[in-house]
Design an enzyme around this catalytic site. Structure first.
Site, PDB file in Angstrom:
ATOM      1  CB  ALA A  52      16.272 -30.404 -15.468  1.00 58.07           C
ATOM      2  CE  LYS A 114      23.379 -11.897 -16.700  1.00 55.82           C
ATOM      3  NZ  LYS A 114      22.871 -12.054 -15.366  1.00 55.82           N
ATOM      4  CB  VAL A 141      17.890  -6.046 -18.482  1.00 58.02           C
ATOM      5  CG1 VAL A 141      18.480  -4.645 -18.333  1.00 58.02           C
ATOM      6  CG2 VAL A 141      18.299  -6.654 -19.815  1.00 58.02           C
ATOM      7  CD  GLU A 199      26.248 -13.076 -14.205  1.00 62.48           C
ATOM      8  OE1 GLU A 199      25.934 -13.965 -14.999  1.00 62.48           O
ATOM      9  OE2 GLU A 199      25.426 -12.511 -13.464  1.00 62.48           O
ATOM     10  CG  ASP A 210      26.226  -9.014 -15.953  1.00 59.88           C
ATOM     11  OD1 ASP A 210      25.587 -10.034 -16.237  1.00 59.88           O
ATOM     12  OD2 ASP A 210      25.760  -8.081 -15.271  1.00 59.88           O
ATOM     13  CE  LYS A 214      22.740  -7.811 -15.975  1.00 57.10           C
ATOM     14  NZ  LYS A 214      23.320  -7.538 -14.651  1.00 57.10           N
TER      15      LYS A 214
END
Ligand code: HSE
Length: 446
Positions: A52, A114, A141, A199, A210, A214
Site C-alpha cells: 500500500a 525509529k 537502528v 531522511e 535521527d 536511534k
C-alpha cells in the site's frame, strides 16, 4: 495455510507492506531475489500479498504483480489473510495509527521507524504485549548492523555499561567527504540525498535527531529504561568547519557525530553531538555511509559492529530478517511473544534519569579567535584556571582567520558547566573576535 514447494508441503505466511519508497522497493527486491533461499531456511513460504502506498504509479525499479499494489491501506490492515504488517512509511503519523490498528487486528509488525518507536514505543509495545503479537524493529537502528538482536538475544546475559556509535549514515558520509576531499557541506548533503541515505526531512539527519531517535531505542533495550526523547541532548554537524576538522587531525583526532549512552548508577548519559575520537581507534576508520555501534557488557567486554547504516539493500535485509524471525516464532505455534520488545519483561522496565549536560565530565577541544597581541593567552588561561579547567595541550598557528588568529586548546577532563561558564566569560574579553567553539572529546575508548 500450506503450499507445495519443490515437492514439499510448506506452511504459507503472508505479509503486507505499507510504504513503497526506497526501502519498500528494497524489500520487494529481497522477496524476488532470495525467495527460494528464504523458504529453504524457514521451512515456510513467505508471500508479499499487498503493497500500500498513496503513490502507486511512480517507477521503483522493481516489478510487482497486477493487483499487488493498492492505495487503500485497509486492504492490508483489515485483511484476515495477512499475518505480518511491514511498516515503512516513516514519521509519527499516520504510521502510529496504522501500527496500532495492525496490532489491534492481531497482526505482527515489522517497522524501520525509529522516530515512531523513540516517541511512541511504550504505547506500541504495550498494545502488542496485550494482543500477544510481535513488534520487530531491527531496521530502525543502524540499517544493516544486527544490533537490536545482538542486545536482545546474543548478549542478553550481560549488564551493559555503555552503548555508543556512529548512527547516522548521512552525517558520517558528509563528515567523511569534508575530511577527505574538503567538500562543501551543502554539496555533500545533496549527494547523500541522491544516494537515498537521507531522511525525507534531511534536517533530522544533520541536526542529530535521527541519531537521537536511534539512541533512545538502544538505551531502552540496553538499560531496560523508558526514555523521554526530549531529554536527549542533541547537536548536529551544521557548525563543524573545515578548520576544526584540520585542527582535530593535528591533535590526532577525527570528528564524528557520535550518539553516546552510558550507565552511571541510577542515571544515564544520553547525548548526540560532534565528537573528537582518537585516530588510532577503529571507530575513526568508520567512513562514508557506514555506521558502527560499540557496546560494553560486563561479561562480553567491548564489542563493536560495523555495517551500512542507510540505503535500500542493507535496510531491506534487516527488515526481511525480522519478517523471518517472526515467521519462525509463528511456526512454534500460538501467538506468544518469545522475546520482550524492550528486551526486559514489561513490569521490570524502569525510568532512569538522564544526566543534565552541565554535569557531563569529559575532555574538550576549545577554539578561540583572538587578536595576536601580548597577554591574550594569559587572559584565556587565567579564566580557564579560575573555572578548574586544566590545559592538556595548545596550539596557536600564525595564520589569520578573519583578522584574528585561532588559538586551540585541548583540556584535561572538565565538567561541562565549567566549560560553558568559562567560554561565556572569555567571549566578553575585548581581544576575542568571534564566539568561541568547543567540541567534546571521547578518549576513554579501549
Ligand atoms: N537517514 C538515515 C541515515 C537512514 O542517514 O543514517 C537510516 O536510518
Amino acid at each position: 495455510m500450506t503450499h507445495a514447494v519443490k515437492g514439499r508441503v510448506m506452511k504459507q505466511i503472508k505479509a503486507g507492506l505499507i510504504g513503497f519508497g526506497t526501502i519498500g522497493a528494497g524489500v520487494v527486491k529481497v522477496f524476488q531475489h532470495n525467495g527460494p533461499v528464504i523458504a529453504d531456511r524457514l521451512g515456510a513460504q513467505l508471500e508479499l500479498v499487498k503493497i500500500a502506498d498513496l503513490d502507486i504509479t511512480t517507477e521503483r525499479g522493481v516489478s510487482v504483480a497486477p493487483g499487488q499494489l493498492t492505495t487503500d491501506v485497509e486492504e492490508i490492515l483489515a485483511n484476515p489473510e495477512i499475518d505480518i504488517v511491514i511498516e515503512l512509511i516513516g514519521g509519527y503519523e499516520p504510521a502510529r495509527t496504522f501500527v496500532l490498528k495492525a496490532i489491534a487486528n492481531g497482526k505482527h509488525v515489522v517497522t524501520a521507524n525509529k522516530a515512531l518507536l523513540a516517541v511512541h514505543g511504550e504505547e506500541i509495545f504495550a498494545a502488542a504485549s496485550k494482543q500477544g503479537v510481535d513488534v520487530y524493529f531491527e531496521a530502525a537502528v543502524a540499517g544493516g548492523i544486527p544490533i537490536i538482536s545482538s542486545i536482545k538475544e546474543n548478549l542478553c546475559a550481560n549488564q551493559f555499561s555503555s552503548v555508543l556509535g556512529i548512527l547516522n549514515g548521512t552525517c558520517n558520509y558528509i563528515l567523511t567527504r569534508m575530511t577527505q576531499a574538503g567538500d562543501d557541506f551543502a554539496d555533500v548533503l545533496k549527494a547523500a540525498q541522491d544516494l537515498g541515505y537521507a531522511e525525507a526531512d534531511p534536517t533530522f539527519d544533520v541536526e542529530g535527531i535521527d541519531a537521537a531517535h536511534k539512541l533512545a531505542i538502544l538505551l531502552s533495550i540496553c538499560f531496560g529504561t523508558r526514555v523521554n526523547f526530549a531529554d536527549i541532548s542533541t547537536e548536529g554537524i551544521g557548525n563543524i568547519s573545515s578548520l576544526d576538522i584540520q585542527f582535530a587531525e593535528q591533535f590526532g583526532y577525527k570528528i564524528k557525530l557520535l550518539a553516546i549512552g552510558k550507565r552511571d548508577g541510577d542515571s544515564i548519559e544520553a547525548r548526540v553531538h560532534p565528537t573528537m575520537i582518537p585516530l588510532y581507534h577503529p571507530l575513526a576508520d568508520v567512513e562514508g555511509v557506514f555506521n558502527a555501534v560499540r557496546l560494553v557488557g560486563d561479561f562480553v567486554g567491548p564489542s563493536m559492529q560495523i555495517g551500512y547504516g542507510a540505503g535500500m539493500e542493507a535496510t531491506a535485509s534487516a527488515v526481511m530478517g525480522d519478517v523471518m524471525a517472526i515467521a519462525r516464532n509463528m511456526q512454534l505455534g500460538g501467538k506468544g511473544v518469545r522475546t520482550p520488545a524492550m528486551a526486559y519483561c514489561a513490569d521490570k522496565v524502569s525510568q532512569l534519569a538522564i544526566k543534565p549536560m552541565a554535569e557531563i565530565v569529559t575532555q574538550y577541544y576549545l577554539r578561540f579567535a583572538a587578536n595576536d597581541q601580548p597577554g591574550v593567552l594569559a587572559q584565556i588561561s587565567t579564566i580557564l584556571g579560575n573555572h578548574h579547567i586544566s590545559i592538556a595541550s595548545m596550539i596557536q598557528p600564525e595564520r589569520q582567520v578573519g583578522g584574528a588568529v585561532p588559538i586551540v586548546v585541548l583540556t584535561h577532563e572538565a565538567m561541562e558547566d565549567h566549560i560553558v561558564k568559562a567560554l561565556a566569560e572569555i567571549d566578553k574579553l575585548a581581544v576575542i573576535k568571534e564566539q568561541s567553539r568547543f567540541i567534546r572529546i571521547e578518549s576513554e575508548l579501549e
